[in-house]
Scaffold this motif. Sequence first.
Motif, PDB file in Angstrom:
ATOM      1  N   LYS A 123       3.519  21.039 -49.155  1.00 49.23           N
ATOM      2  CA  LYS A 123       4.251  19.738 -49.509  1.00 49.23           C
ATOM      3  C   LYS A 123       3.286  19.577 -51.079  1.00 49.23           C
ATOM      4  O   LYS A 123       3.468  18.206 -51.418  1.00 49.23           O
ATOM      5  CB  LYS A 123       3.747  19.013 -48.269  1.00 49.23           C
ATOM      6  N   LEU A 124       3.382  20.154 -51.762  1.00 48.71           N
ATOM      7  CA  LEU A 124       3.066  20.204 -53.428  1.00 48.71           C
ATOM      8  C   LEU A 124       5.031  19.133 -54.336  1.00 48.71           C
ATOM      9  O   LEU A 124       5.586  19.230 -53.617  1.00 48.71           O
ATOM     10  CB  LEU A 124       3.084  20.944 -54.201  1.00 48.71           C
ATOM     11  N   LYS A 125       4.393  18.165 -54.755  1.00 48.69           N
ATOM     12  CA  LYS A 125       5.605  17.657 -55.652  1.00 48.69           C
ATOM     13  C   LYS A 125       6.020  18.427 -56.790  1.00 48.69           C
ATOM     14  O   LYS A 125       5.445  19.377 -57.126  1.00 48.69           O
ATOM     15  CB  LYS A 125       5.327  16.083 -56.722  1.00 48.69           C
ATOM     16  N   GLU A 126       7.375  18.473 -57.092  1.00 43.74           N
ATOM     17  CA  GLU A 126       7.921  19.574 -57.904  1.00 43.74           C
ATOM     18  C   GLU A 126       7.700  19.847 -59.609  1.00 43.74           C
ATOM     19  O   GLU A 126       6.789  20.906 -59.968  1.00 43.74           O
ATOM     20  CB  GLU A 126       9.749  19.380 -58.361  1.00 43.74           C
ATOM     21  N   ALA A 127       7.052  18.126 -59.838  1.00 45.88           N
ATOM     22  CA  ALA A 127       6.402  18.688 -61.459  1.00 45.88           C
ATOM     23  C   ALA A 127       4.986  18.880 -61.299  1.00 45.88           C
ATOM     24  O   ALA A 127       4.344  19.482 -61.741  1.00 45.88           O
ATOM     25  CB  ALA A 127       6.469  16.974 -61.164  1.00 45.88           C
ATOM     26  N   GLU A 128       4.048  18.799 -58.988  1.00 52.28           N
ATOM     27  CA  GLU A 128       2.848  19.083 -59.581  1.00 52.28           C
ATOM     28  C   GLU A 128       2.890  20.870 -59.408  1.00 52.28           C
ATOM     29  O   GLU A 128       2.146  21.345 -60.366  1.00 52.28           O
ATOM     30  CB  GLU A 128       2.151  18.010 -58.605  1.00 52.28           C
ATOM     31  N   TRP A 129       4.098  20.728 -58.757  1.00 48.23           N
ATOM     32  CA  TRP A 129       3.696  22.347 -58.929  1.00 48.23           C
ATOM     33  C   TRP A 129       4.151  23.725 -59.797  1.00 48.23           C
ATOM     34  O   TRP A 129       4.453  24.085 -60.280  1.00 48.23           O
ATOM     35  CB  TRP A 129       5.272  22.881 -57.636  1.00 48.23           C
ATOM     36  N   ALA A 130       5.412  22.669 -60.746  1.00 44.42           N
ATOM     37  CA  ALA A 130       5.529  23.525 -62.066  1.00 44.42           C
ATOM     38  C   ALA A 130       4.627  23.362 -63.069  1.00 44.42           C
ATOM     39  O   ALA A 130       4.257  24.242 -63.712  1.00 44.42           O
ATOM     40  CB  ALA A 130       6.652  22.719 -62.797  1.00 44.42           C
ATOM     41  N   LYS A 131       3.553  21.848 -63.010  1.00 46.94           N
ATOM     42  CA  LYS A 131       2.444  22.614 -63.863  1.00 46.94           C
ATOM     43  C   LYS A 131       1.456  23.326 -63.453  1.00 46.94           C
ATOM     44  O   LYS A 131       0.634  23.888 -64.504  1.00 46.94           O
ATOM     45  CB  LYS A 131       1.518  20.788 -63.971  1.00 46.94           C
ATOM     46  N   GLN A 132       1.118  23.121 -62.172  1.00 47.94           N
ATOM     47  CA  GLN A 132       0.389  24.935 -61.709  1.00 47.94           C
ATOM     48  C   GLN A 132       0.873  26.124 -62.118  1.00 47.94           C
ATOM     49  O   GLN A 132       0.118  26.806 -62.570  1.00 47.94           O
ATOM     50  CB  GLN A 132       0.437  24.751 -60.287  1.00 47.94           C
ATOM     51  N   ARG A 133       2.038  25.928 -62.121  1.00 50.32           N
ATOM     52  CA  ARG A 133       2.760  27.650 -62.576  1.00 50.32           C
ATOM     53  C   ARG A 133       2.668  27.570 -63.933  1.00 50.32           C
ATOM     54  O   ARG A 133       2.043  28.521 -64.088  1.00 50.32           O
ATOM     55  CB  ARG A 133       4.118  27.569 -62.344  1.00 50.32           C
ATOM     56  N   TYR A 134       2.670  26.825 -64.532  1.00 55.43           N
ATOM     57  CA  TYR A 134       2.442  26.855 -66.238  1.00 55.43           C
ATOM     58  C   TYR A 134       0.831  26.753 -67.048  1.00 55.43           C
ATOM     59  O   TYR A 134       0.822  27.984 -67.301  1.00 55.43           O
ATOM     60  CB  TYR A 134       3.315  25.187 -66.767  1.00 55.43           C
ATOM     61  N   ASP A 135      -0.147  26.193 -65.684  1.00 60.32           N
ATOM     62  CA  ASP A 135      -0.702  26.791 -66.465  1.00 60.32           C
ATOM     63  C   ASP A 135      -1.589  28.178 -66.056  1.00 60.32           C
ATOM     64  O   ASP A 135      -2.266  28.867 -66.504  1.00 60.32           O
ATOM     65  CB  ASP A 135      -1.791  25.685 -65.766  1.00 60.32           C
ATOM     66  N   GLN A 136      -1.085  28.791 -64.585  1.00 61.86           N
ATOM     67  CA  GLN A 136      -0.972  30.282 -64.294  1.00 61.86           C
ATOM     68  C   GLN A 136      -0.831  30.811 -65.724  1.00 61.86           C
ATOM     69  O   GLN A 136      -1.477  31.986 -65.322  1.00 61.86           O
ATOM     70  CB  GLN A 136      -0.581  30.297 -63.036  1.00 61.86           C
ATOM     71  N   LEU A 137       0.655  30.458 -65.604  1.00 61.70           N
ATOM     72  CA  LEU A 137       0.939  31.316 -66.783  1.00 61.70           C
ATOM     73  C   LEU A 137      -0.165  32.078 -68.359  1.00 61.70           C
ATOM     74  O   LEU A 137       0.426  32.213 -68.851  1.00 61.70           O
ATOM     75  CB  LEU A 137       2.754  31.639 -67.150  1.00 61.70           C
ATOM     76  N   ASN A 138      -0.233  30.574 -68.095  1.00 60.03           N
ATOM     77  CA  ASN A 138      -1.498  30.386 -69.824  1.00 60.03           C
ATOM     78  C   ASN A 138      -2.080  31.146 -69.358  1.00 60.03           C
ATOM     79  O   ASN A 138      -3.073  32.089 -70.202  1.00 60.03           O
ATOM     80  CB  ASN A 138      -1.103  28.910 -69.562  1.00 60.03           C
ATOM     81  N   LEU A 139      -3.030  31.091 -68.159  1.00 59.58           N
ATOM     82  CA  LEU A 139      -3.947  32.183 -67.948  1.00 59.58           C
ATOM     83  C   LEU A 139      -3.429  33.575 -67.913  1.00 59.58           C
ATOM     84  O   LEU A 139      -4.764  33.923 -67.639  1.00 59.58           O
ATOM     85  CB  LEU A 139      -5.641  31.649 -66.859  1.00 59.58           C
ATOM     86  N   ILE A 140      -2.176  33.797 -68.000  1.00 68.71           N
ATOM     87  CA  ILE A 140      -2.408  35.620 -67.830  1.00 68.71           C
ATOM     88  C   ILE A 140      -2.948  36.182 -68.855  1.00 68.71           C
ATOM     89  O   ILE A 140      -3.649  37.659 -68.943  1.00 68.71           O
ATOM     90  CB  ILE A 140      -0.925  36.069 -67.817  1.00 68.71           C
ATOM     91  N   ASP A 141      -2.529  36.075 -70.422  1.00 73.43           N
ATOM     92  CA  ASP A 141      -3.087  37.032 -71.093  1.00 73.43           C
ATOM     93  C   ASP A 141      -4.752  36.126 -71.708  1.00 73.43           C
ATOM     94  O   ASP A 141      -5.123  37.580 -71.690  1.00 73.43           O
ATOM     95  CB  ASP A 141      -3.071  35.973 -72.514  1.00 73.43           C
ATOM     96  N   GLU A 142      -5.411  35.320 -70.672  1.00 69.99           N
ATOM     97  CA  GLU A 142      -7.049  35.073 -70.708  1.00 69.99           C
ATOM     98  C   GLU A 142      -7.217  36.516 -70.521  1.00 69.99           C
ATOM     99  O   GLU A 142      -8.334  37.267 -69.652  1.00 69.99           O
ATOM    100  CB  GLU A 142      -7.390  34.337 -70.815  1.00 69.99           C
ATOM    101  N   LYS A 143      -6.736  36.395 -68.656  1.00 69.42           N
ATOM    102  CA  LYS A 143      -7.509  37.460 -67.305  1.00 69.42           C
ATOM    103  C   LYS A 143      -6.779  38.868 -68.222  1.00 69.42           C
ATOM    104  O   LYS A 143      -7.420  39.485 -68.078  1.00 69.42           O
ATOM    105  CB  LYS A 143      -6.698  37.434 -66.396  1.00 69.42           C
ATOM    106  N   TRP A 144      -5.877  38.993 -68.982  1.00 70.53           N
ATOM    107  CA  TRP A 144      -5.281  40.111 -69.182  1.00 70.53           C
ATOM    108  C   TRP A 144      -6.135  40.207 -70.279  1.00 70.53           C
ATOM    109  O   TRP A 144      -6.862  41.867 -70.470  1.00 70.53           O
ATOM    110  CB  TRP A 144      -3.986  40.162 -69.831  1.00 70.53           C
TER     111      TRP A 144
END
Length: 133
Positions: free
Chosen positions: A21-42
């Motif tokens: 039951k995440l709010k749309e803005a909160e879900w989008a922010k989490q997705r954006y943070d995860q996408l930013n961490l991809i390069d670091e993980k790689w």
Amino acid sequence: MEAVLPIKVEIPSMRVLAESKLKEAEWAKQRYDQLNLIDEKWLTALCHDQCYQQRMVRAFNARVRHREFNPGDLVLRKVLHIAPDSRGKFAYKYDGPFVVRETLSGGAIILSDMDGTENALPVNADALKKYYP
């Protein structure tokens, strides 16, 4: 923006998203943070992979025995049993002795018989061992 596979990003299923039951803005922010961490993980995975490769090379090279053959040395050549031999496991493991004529770069060696006839093909140094009469 570049396309990213869901395997690279730990995206939960739609059912999990609905239950949280995440709010749309909160879900989008989490997705954006995860996408930013991809390069670091790689990059960290790439670094770990390179370190692992270096450790494996060091461990392998520590056990390798360097063999040096000089022109005039007597050597035995390992027999590669391509044709079936009637003697089976009692067949000879080495041929020879041979005389080293020339050593080439990369571990290739040109051999000749004891009577002086030169073999046409070079032999890898891994398939030779020194002969002591």
